[in-house]
Design a protein around this motif. Sequence first.
Motif, short mmCIF file in Angstrom:
data_model
loop_
_atom_site.label_atom_id
_atom_site.label_comp_id
_atom_site.label_asym_id
_atom_site.label_seq_id
_atom_site.Cartn_x
_atom_site.Cartn_y
_atom_site.Cartn_z
N PHE A 97 0.85 -1.18 0.00
CA PHE A 97 0.00 0.00 0.00
C PHE A 97 0.89 1.23 0.00
CE2 PHE A 97 -2.33 -3.50 1.69
CZ PHE A 97 -3.57 -3.37 1.10
N SER A 98 0.67 2.08 -0.98
CA SER A 98 1.51 3.26 -1.15
C SER A 98 0.73 4.51 -0.76
CB SER A 98 1.94 3.36 -2.61
OG SER A 98 2.73 4.50 -2.81
N ASN A 99 1.44 5.50 -0.32
CA ASN A 99 0.90 6.82 -0.01
C ASN A 99 0.20 6.88 1.34
OD1 ASN A 99 0.17 9.55 -0.42
ND2 ASN A 99 -1.74 8.98 -1.38
N GLY A 100 -0.67 5.93 1.65
CA GLY A 100 -1.36 5.93 2.92
C GLY A 100 -2.52 6.89 3.00
N GLY A 101 -2.82 7.58 1.91
CA GLY A 101 -3.92 8.53 1.90
C GLY A 101 -5.22 7.90 1.47
N TRP A 102 -6.29 8.63 1.70
CA TRP A 102 -7.61 8.17 1.30
C TRP A 102 -7.67 8.04 -0.23
CZ3 TRP A 102 -10.51 5.53 4.15
CH2 TRP A 102 -11.88 5.42 3.95
N CYS A 103 -6.95 8.91 -0.91
CA CYS A 103 -6.83 8.80 -2.37
C CYS A 103 -5.44 9.29 -2.78
CB CYS A 103 -7.92 9.59 -3.08
SG CYS A 103 -7.82 11.36 -2.86
N MET A 104 -5.10 9.01 -4.02
CA MET A 104 -3.79 9.38 -4.55
C MET A 104 -3.78 10.86 -4.93
SD MET A 104 -0.94 8.02 -5.48
CE MET A 104 0.45 8.20 -6.55
N HIS A 105 -2.78 11.57 -4.50
CA HIS A 105 -2.64 12.95 -4.93
C HIS A 105 -2.02 12.98 -6.33
CE1 HIS A 105 1.60 12.53 -4.10
NE2 HIS A 105 1.29 12.06 -2.92
N ASP A 106 -2.09 14.10 -6.97
CA ASP A 106 -1.50 14.27 -8.29
C ASP A 106 0.01 14.09 -8.18
OD1 ASP A 106 -1.14 14.94 -10.95
OD2 ASP A 106 -1.14 17.08 -10.57
N GLU A 107 0.59 13.33 -9.12
CA GLU A 107 2.04 13.10 -9.06
C GLU A 107 2.83 14.16 -9.83
OE1 GLU A 107 -0.07 10.86 -10.42
OE2 GLU A 107 0.21 8.91 -9.51
N ALA A 108 2.22 14.78 -10.82
CA ALA A 108 2.98 15.64 -11.72
C ALA A 108 3.18 17.05 -11.18
CB ALA A 108 2.27 15.71 -13.09
N THR A 109 2.16 17.65 -10.63
CA THR A 109 2.24 19.04 -10.20
C THR A 109 1.75 19.19 -8.77
OG1 THR A 109 0.05 19.47 -11.11
CG2 THR A 109 1.95 19.96 -12.53
N THR A 110 2.27 18.39 -7.91
CA THR A 110 1.78 18.34 -6.54
C THR A 110 2.37 19.45 -5.69
OG1 THR A 110 1.57 15.97 -6.71
CG2 THR A 110 1.63 16.88 -4.51
N HIS A 111 1.49 20.11 -4.95
CA HIS A 111 1.90 21.07 -3.94
C HIS A 111 1.79 20.33 -2.59
CE1 HIS A 111 1.57 24.51 -1.17
NE2 HIS A 111 2.30 25.13 -2.08
N TYR A 112 2.68 20.61 -1.67
CA TYR A 112 2.70 19.87 -0.42
C TYR A 112 1.37 19.95 0.34
CZ TYR A 112 3.40 24.14 2.34
OH TYR A 112 3.24 25.35 2.94
N MET A 113 0.63 21.05 0.20
CA MET A 113 -0.66 21.15 0.90
C MET A 113 -1.67 20.15 0.32
SD MET A 113 -0.38 23.06 3.45
CE MET A 113 -2.10 23.05 3.91
N GLY A 114 -1.64 19.91 -0.99
CA GLY A 114 -2.51 18.91 -1.59
C GLY A 114 -2.16 17.51 -1.12
N MET A 115 -0.88 17.25 -0.98
CA MET A 115 -0.44 15.94 -0.49
C MET A 115 -0.91 15.72 0.95
SD MET A 115 3.39 15.91 -2.10
CE MET A 115 3.83 14.30 -1.48
N ILE A 116 -0.76 16.74 1.77
CA ILE A 116 -1.20 16.63 3.17
C ILE A 116 -2.70 16.46 3.25
CG2 ILE A 116 -1.43 17.91 5.34
CD1 ILE A 116 1.36 19.16 4.66
N ASP A 117 -3.43 17.23 2.44
CA ASP A 117 -4.89 17.16 2.42
C ASP A 117 -5.38 15.75 2.07
OD1 ASP A 117 -7.54 18.33 2.52
OD2 ASP A 117 -7.54 18.18 0.34
N LYS A 118 -4.81 15.16 1.04
CA LYS A 118 -5.24 13.83 0.60
C LYS A 118 -4.85 12.74 1.58
CE LYS A 118 -6.94 15.34 -3.20
NZ LYS A 118 -8.33 15.70 -3.24
N THR A 119 -3.81 12.96 2.33
CA THR A 119 -3.34 11.95 3.29
C THR A 119 -4.07 12.03 4.62
OG1 THR A 119 -1.17 12.06 2.24
CG2 THR A 119 -1.27 11.01 4.38
N THR A 120 -4.62 13.16 4.97
CA THR A 120 -5.23 13.33 6.28
C THR A 120 -6.75 13.27 6.28
OG1 THR A 120 -5.14 15.73 6.05
CG2 THR A 120 -3.29 14.66 7.17
#
Length: 121
Positions: A97-120
Amino acid sequence: DDYDEDERTLLVHIVPHTHDDVGWLKTVDQLYYGRNQSIQHAQVRYILDNVVVAMGRNPNWTFMYVDTAFFSKWWYEQTEDTRDAVRKLSNEGRLTFSNGGWCMHDEATTHYMGMIDKTTH
């Protein structure tokens, strides 16, 4: 090892994984159960059904699951035998299991806030 740096060999790794875009074009239930096919032809629930069976037949195969929202729905629909098979694949390191988020964030143009949002969420 067949890799020889002097031959300028291109080494390619293929990583089978999901990226089902939870809630992007359809609701979670529409994408999971395959409703509203006019938007997108997909039934996410069959991914894990097929992966578990195929990996049981092919001991060298691995698979990476990303969208925890869909895995969660799928898991609660499974028999104890299927759950045991999934636990075995996971313990063997074949189903990861990768990422650990509820859904996958965008891989190409990801901003750290989007990554945090999708993971939490």
